[in-house]
Scaffold this motif. Structure first.
Motif, mmCIF file in Angstrom:
data_model
loop_
_atom_site.group_PDB
_atom_site.id
_atom_site.type_symbol
_atom_site.label_atom_id
_atom_site.label_comp_id
_atom_site.label_asym_id
_atom_site.label_seq_id
_atom_site.Cartn_x
_atom_site.Cartn_y
_atom_site.Cartn_z
ATOM 1 N N GLY A 167 2.919 1.799 11.451
ATOM 2 C CA GLY A 167 3.842 0.807 10.601
ATOM 3 C C GLY A 167 4.319 1.701 9.528
ATOM 4 O O GLY A 167 4.522 3.009 9.434
ATOM 5 N N THR A 260 4.184 -2.607 6.123
ATOM 6 C CA THR A 260 4.317 -3.277 7.394
ATOM 7 C C THR A 260 3.579 -2.679 8.336
ATOM 8 O O THR A 260 3.842 -1.562 8.778
ATOM 9 C CB THR A 260 5.636 -3.504 7.618
ATOM 10 N N HIS A 279 -2.523 -7.555 11.547
ATOM 11 C CA HIS A 279 -1.075 -7.471 11.050
ATOM 12 C C HIS A 279 -0.973 -7.517 9.516
ATOM 13 O O HIS A 279 -1.480 -8.677 8.807
ATOM 14 C CB HIS A 279 -0.330 -8.417 11.785
ATOM 15 N N HIS A 281 2.123 -7.549 6.181
ATOM 16 C CA HIS A 281 4.041 -7.475 5.804
ATOM 17 C C HIS A 281 3.994 -8.035 4.508
ATOM 18 O O HIS A 281 3.200 -8.385 4.094
ATOM 19 C CB HIS A 281 4.519 -8.331 6.987
ATOM 20 N N GLU A 328 4.873 -9.109 15.924
ATOM 21 C CA GLU A 328 6.091 -8.323 15.867
ATOM 22 C C GLU A 328 7.234 -9.138 15.459
ATOM 23 O O GLU A 328 8.201 -8.411 14.407
ATOM 24 C CB GLU A 328 6.281 -7.748 17.257
ATOM 25 N N ASP A 329 7.418 -10.100 15.779
ATOM 26 C CA ASP A 329 8.580 -10.952 15.141
ATOM 27 C C ASP A 329 8.704 -11.127 13.642
ATOM 28 O O ASP A 329 9.661 -11.015 12.738
ATOM 29 C CB ASP A 329 8.749 -12.327 16.102
ATOM 30 N N LEU A 331 7.088 -9.257 11.591
ATOM 31 C CA LEU A 331 7.062 -8.214 10.839
ATOM 32 C C LEU A 331 8.607 -7.796 10.620
ATOM 33 O O LEU A 331 9.105 -7.432 9.649
ATOM 34 C CB LEU A 331 6.648 -7.104 11.417
ATOM 35 N N ASP A 332 9.327 -7.958 11.778
ATOM 36 C CA ASP A 332 10.808 -7.605 11.844
ATOM 37 C C ASP A 332 11.537 -8.725 10.948
ATOM 38 O O ASP A 332 12.501 -8.148 10.190
ATOM 39 C CB ASP A 332 11.539 -7.997 13.149
ATOM 40 N N ASN A 333 11.293 -9.914 10.853
ATOM 41 C CA ASN A 333 12.022 -10.723 9.911
ATOM 42 C C ASN A 333 11.786 -10.560 8.436
ATOM 43 O O ASN A 333 12.396 -10.507 7.568
ATOM 44 C CB ASN A 333 12.001 -12.107 10.433
ATOM 45 N N THR A 334 10.428 -9.962 8.400
ATOM 46 C CA THR A 334 10.225 -9.730 6.781
ATOM 47 C C THR A 334 10.861 -8.310 6.511
ATOM 48 O O THR A 334 11.133 -8.244 5.437
ATOM 49 C CB THR A 334 8.661 -9.659 6.593
ATOM 50 N N ARG A 335 10.908 -7.438 7.411
ATOM 51 C CA ARG A 335 11.632 -6.073 7.146
ATOM 52 C C ARG A 335 13.066 -6.334 6.815
ATOM 53 O O ARG A 335 13.691 -5.868 5.742
ATOM 54 C CB ARG A 335 11.459 -5.382 8.423
ATOM 55 N N ALA A 336 13.753 -7.361 7.569
ATOM 56 C CA ALA A 336 14.962 -8.068 7.339
ATOM 57 C C ALA A 336 15.126 -8.395 5.975
ATOM 58 O O ALA A 336 16.044 -8.036 5.207
ATOM 59 C CB ALA A 336 15.643 -8.569 8.298
#
Length: 474
Positions: A167, A260, A279, A281, A328-329, A331-336
């Protein structure tokens, strides 16, 4: 000899222990800390977690300790109203002090018969075909059939297991704490309103009894192992707001980054990972504790079935198959969301555009369902849209559906009154109710409330009972 040793007695570990005890699994929870956490950080239970608590009869115990808030404005702190008609009987956020939710879940596990040993840290382990030998920091050795690492972001179990944790490292740090202030509330509110227009990682929110929750961007951090001081908060408040608001008498202070990472595997042989061990994030959206508790609900009945001897051969593998994509989802929404908190012109332009798009109910609803996990659909193969989704707490003739799931068993809800759980009745309960608020004839629910089958044919049902609950009893 234990059936399962769990490393870590946070919310994930305690919840997993309770789920296993519902099936008479011998559980030992090892917690390296000698005392529960003393700081009073507020965490939020989202809709899906509230549903799971209701399924196990825990919600009435938890609610008096929390504060309900509207289920809106979660995504990147963009202030939007709650979409109408959310598909949950628990369409709110419950803010609750972290020490309290941890205590309540630990008490629940102990009441069900789990053993909890504090001041015990896992130092090593070896696994073989029959079980796992766990070595503690004091040299003591324990034996169990399985080991589950619920021991947090710096998980010893994960590191010893050799599972990769790829990550991104932390790029920005944020200070968070609770303390008293020395200026009037009106002055604080005006300043926060002004600053928050350009700094999303900044707020001072009243918490009661003169205490404020304070969040402010941190300065450069050379050593994350060193805890922040009240002076760090004062300096950053002066840098961002031009005043330190006279903060004093801190109750607790912490620092968090935006690292992340996601474990490459959730299981290696007889050793598994759950919660922050699997995980991590950024905390934006408040999903971390919820994700871990939901891991525990997914894993508990499957691991219990493996230990009790009825689980189909592939059942335990569905834990990673289902939960890894969910993480995974997240992590992606927290990245966004993290990008949308940036003060740079590009992310701010995207934030303004998304703010406009969220005026469409479908967009706002989709993001709320994503954050609160009520939109999750596991891949169970071809079938109606409801297949693989969780079923809301509908009315049934015996009251509410979730009241029938307290024992952690499967449930066959039959509106035709023609089907039966048959030889699986030791694992699956049965309710004939032609008046149930469903628009399908019958559903088979897993212990975590997800719909495993829809139909009205007994042979097809038997095939799916075998898929999820193994061979019929003799």
């Amino acid at each position: 000899m234990f059936d399962v040793i769990i490393a870590g007695c946070g919310p994930t570990g305690a919840m997993l222990a309770a789920e296993l005890r519902l099936h008479d699994v011998r559980v030992l929870v090892l917690e390296k800390e000698t005392e529960p956490a003393s700081f009073v950080r507020i965490v939020g239970l989202h809709m899906r977690s509230l549903e799971l608590m209701a399924m196990r009869g825990l919600l009435d115990r938890i609610l008096p300790h929390g504060r309900q808030r509207p289920a809106g404005g979660f995504f990147a702190a963009i202030p939007k109203p709650v979409p109408k008609g959310l598909d949950s009987a628990y369409a709110y956020l419950l803010g609750i002090p972290q020490p309290i939710i941890e205590r309540l879940l630990e008490e629940h596990a102990i009441e069900l018969g789990a053993q909890v040993r504090r001041g015990c840290a896992v130092a090593g382990f070896e696994q073989d075909d029959e079980g796992v030998t766990v070595e503690l920091a004091d040299g003591q050795q324990l034996r169990s059939r399985y080991l589950v690492g619920c021991d947090g972001a710096r998980s010893t179990v994960r590191k010893l297991l050799g599972v990769g944790f790829p990550g991104e490292p932390s790029r920005t740090d944020t200070l968070m704490g609770e303390m008293k202030v020395g200026v009037p509330q009106e002055e604080i509110a005006a300043k926060v309103t002004e600053i928050s227009k350009t700094h999303q990682r900044f707020w001072l929110r009243p918490f009661g009894e003169g205490i404020y929750s304070v969040v402010v961007p941190a300065a450069a951090v050379s050593d994350r192992a060193v805890p922040p001081t009240l002076e760090d908060f004062k300096q950053q408040l002066r840098t961002i707001a031009g005043t330190d608001f006279g903060v004093h008498s801190a109750r607790w202070l912490s620092r968090f980054g935006d690292a992340t990472r996601l474990a490459e595997r959730y299981r290696v042989g007889r050793v598994l990972l759950a919660g922050d061990a699997a995980h991590i994030h950024p905390p934006i959206g408040g999903q971390g504790l919820n994700l871990g508790v939901q891991d525990a609900f997914n894993l508990g009945w499957k691991l219990a079935g493996q230990i009790r001897g009825w689980a189909p051969e592939t059942l335990l593998d569905t834990y990673q198959a289902e939960r890894h994509p969910v993480a995974e989802d997240v992590l992606d929404n927290t990245r966004a969301q993290t990008e949308l908190l940036s003060t740079e012109p590009g992310p701010q332009a995207v934030r303004r555009l998304l703010t406009e798009l969220m005026d469409f109910d479908e967009v706002n609803r989709h993001l709320i369902e994503k954050i609160t996990a009520i939109g999750i659909r596991y891949d169970f193969g071809e079938g109606p849209d409801l297949l693989g989704r969780r079923l809301r707490d509908i009315d049934v003739k015996q009251g509410h559906l979730y009241g029938l799931l307290h024992r952690g068993r499967g449930l066959l809800l039959d509106r035709t009154e023609r089907l039966t759980a048959g030889s699986w009745s030791d694992r699956v309960d049965y309710l004939a109710d032609p008046t149930a608020a469903l628009d399908v004839p019958c559903v088979l629910l897993r212990p975590d409330g997800h719909v495993a089958w829809i139909g009205d044919d007994q042979q097809d049902l038997d095939d799916h009972l075998a898929r999820w609950f193994g061979k019929p009893a003799d």
